[in-house]
Enzyme design. Structure first.
Site, PDB file in Angstrom:
ATOM      1  N   LYS A 126      41.294  88.042  41.506  1.00  0.00           N
ATOM      2  CA  LYS A 126      41.316  89.341  40.819  1.00  0.00           C
ATOM      3  C   LYS A 126      39.914  89.687  40.308  1.00  0.00           C
ATOM      4  CE  LYS A 126      45.927  89.401  41.015  1.00  0.00           C
ATOM      5  NZ  LYS A 126      46.189  88.084  41.616  1.00  0.00           N
TER       6      LYS A 126
ATOM      7  N   ARG B 169      45.223  95.059  53.888  1.00  0.00           N
ATOM      8  CA  ARG B 169      44.560  93.761  53.953  1.00  0.00           C
ATOM      9  C   ARG B 169      43.508  93.825  55.062  1.00  0.00           C
ATOM     10  NH1 ARG B 169      45.687  88.574  52.712  1.00  0.00           N
ATOM     11  NH2 ARG B 169      45.922  89.494  50.636  1.00  0.00           N
TER      12      ARG B 169
ATOM     13  N   ARG C 265      50.335  97.141  53.954  1.00  0.00           N
ATOM     14  CA  ARG C 265      51.625  96.618  53.483  1.00  0.00           C
ATOM     15  C   ARG C 265      52.257  97.691  52.611  1.00  0.00           C
ATOM     16  NH1 ARG C 265      48.518  91.653  51.152  1.00  0.00           N
ATOM     17  NH2 ARG C 265      47.152  93.435  50.812  1.00  0.00           N
TER      18      ARG C 265
ATOM     19  N   ARG D 276      55.332  97.729  44.739  1.00  0.00           N
ATOM     20  CA  ARG D 276      54.434  96.729  45.297  1.00  0.00           C
ATOM     21  C   ARG D 276      54.581  96.667  46.820  1.00  0.00           C
ATOM     22  NH1 ARG D 276      56.727  91.736  42.040  1.00  0.00           N
ATOM     23  NH2 ARG D 276      58.604  92.808  42.754  1.00  0.00           N
TER      24      ARG D 276
ATOM     25  N   GLU E 145      41.365  93.423  45.206  1.00  0.00           N
ATOM     26  CA  GLU E 145      41.292  91.966  45.158  1.00  0.00           C
ATOM     27  C   GLU E 145      40.415  91.454  46.288  1.00  0.00           C
ATOM     28  OE1 GLU E 145      44.923  89.757  44.893  1.00  0.00           O
ATOM     29  OE2 GLU E 145      45.834  91.123  43.450  1.00  0.00           O
TER      30      GLU E 145
ATOM     31  N   ASN F  59      40.520  87.967  48.302  1.00  0.00           N
ATOM     32  CA  ASN F  59      41.331  86.762  48.485  1.00  0.00           C
ATOM     33  C   ASN F  59      40.549  85.713  49.267  1.00  0.00           C
ATOM     34  OD1 ASN F  59      44.331  87.585  47.653  1.00  0.00           O
ATOM     35  ND2 ASN F  59      43.341  89.334  48.623  1.00  0.00           N
TER      36      ASN F  59
END
Length: 318
Positions: A126, A211, A226, A234, A282, A284
């Site tokens: 984050k 993503r 997504r 979400r 984010e 990742n």
């Protein structure tokens, strides 16, 4: 030249092979003639300053009913000629950090660790996005409930989340005047003892949480959006989001160009960026996913490209 690929991952017997990016990496490594070694859960150790792993030889096949075979267990010193895939899922807890420290010893002995152990420790997924503020929506990180509540009041609609979650867990959407906001903040901050993040709600989430995958700082040309389903805000696949592949937009490429060089500099070979609309949310680095979905939709071989980059770097050693 064949490499010894040592994989640190969650138990291989419980993965979903159709979606598991680590499994895609193992299939690609095997196709390219590399030897696979599976680190048994909890199997990293140090003896007299030498990083070791309790491993079993591994063979994989793309069969959802019977996808792996393990050989006998043995102890292996990690060093030159080894490529270590560190692919354990969060949380990044004390045991995870200890594993990265052990892998740091392996790295100094000549192993190529993907991703770099220091980067795994330094880059909270984050907080790492905030190293690129030009890419991010308005964001506040604090453990003070009053400050977080003030952020929600200022922006009217916000998302609150813990710093150590994954897969959409414990993410709340709240609005100014929400009668539940106090209990949400108490829950997230554990009464002001844990730090949380507040971000302005991005309505573009209805079009998907994208993503974007980076290999050595360069983006794969397609992302996986997504998309939230039903009454869910979400988009995470783990909570039922639908994955839809798309070409990268000009803004997506700009964000990747902002983030990619720094990730490469820090040894982050395989990275997943989360982008909602025009905004990075984010970065990742622990176990980015979506390889299998993008490969299936666009006929790609992302894990093969990853191993081509690893092979080209220096034969698998630092």
């Amino acid at each position: 030249m064949p490499l010894d690929v040592v994989v640190v991952m969650d138990p291989i017997g419980s993965i979903k092979v159709a979606k598991d990016s680590t499994f895609a990496m193992l299939l690609a490594a095997q196709r390219r003639g590399h030897r696979l070694h599976y680190v048994l859960p909890g199997g990293l150790s140090v003896t007299n300053g030498v990083a070791n792993a309790r491993v079993a030889s591994l063979a994989v096949r793309d069969d959802a009913e019977d996808w792996f075979e393990l050989g006998p267990a043995s102890q292996r010193a990690l060093g030159t000629g080894d490529v270590v895939l560190m692919r354990r899922d969060p949380p990044v807890d004390a045991e995870y950090l200890y594993d990265t420290q052990i892998l740091g010893l392996a790295q100094r002995a000549g192993a190529r660790v993907v991703n770099d152990p220091q980067g795994l420790r330094d880059l909270n997924e984050k907080l790492a996005a905030l190293e690129f503020p030009q890419c991010c929506p308005p964001t506040l990180v604090s453990r003070e409930a009053a400050a977080l509540k003030g952020f929600v009041a200022e922006h009217g609609d916000a998302v609150l989340k813990p710093l150590d979650g994954m897969g959409g867990r414990s993410i709340f959407r709240t609005r100014a005047g929400d009668p539940n906001i106090n209990v949400i903040l108490e829950t997230l901050t554990h009464g002001g003892t844990r730090t949380a993040m507040a971000q302005r709600y991005l309505p573009e989430i209805v079009e998907g949480d994208k993503r974007i995958l980076l290999i050595e700082g360069e983006p794969v040309p397609y992302c996986l959006a997504r998309i939230p389903q039903g009454d869910e805000f979400r988009g995470n696949l783990a909570v039922g989001g639908r994955g839809e592949g798309r070409p990268l937009s000009e803004r997506d490429r700009w964000i990747a160009a902002q983030v990619g060089p720094e990730m490469k500099r820090r040894g982050m070979v395989f990275v997943g960026l989360d982008v909602i609309g025009d905004w990075l949310t984010e970065v990742n680095v622990t176990s980015p996913t979506c390889i299998r979905e993008l490969d299936a939709q666009f006929g790609l071989d992302i894990a093969g490209d990853l191993f081509a980059a690893i092979e080209a770097s220096d034969g698998g050693s630092n």
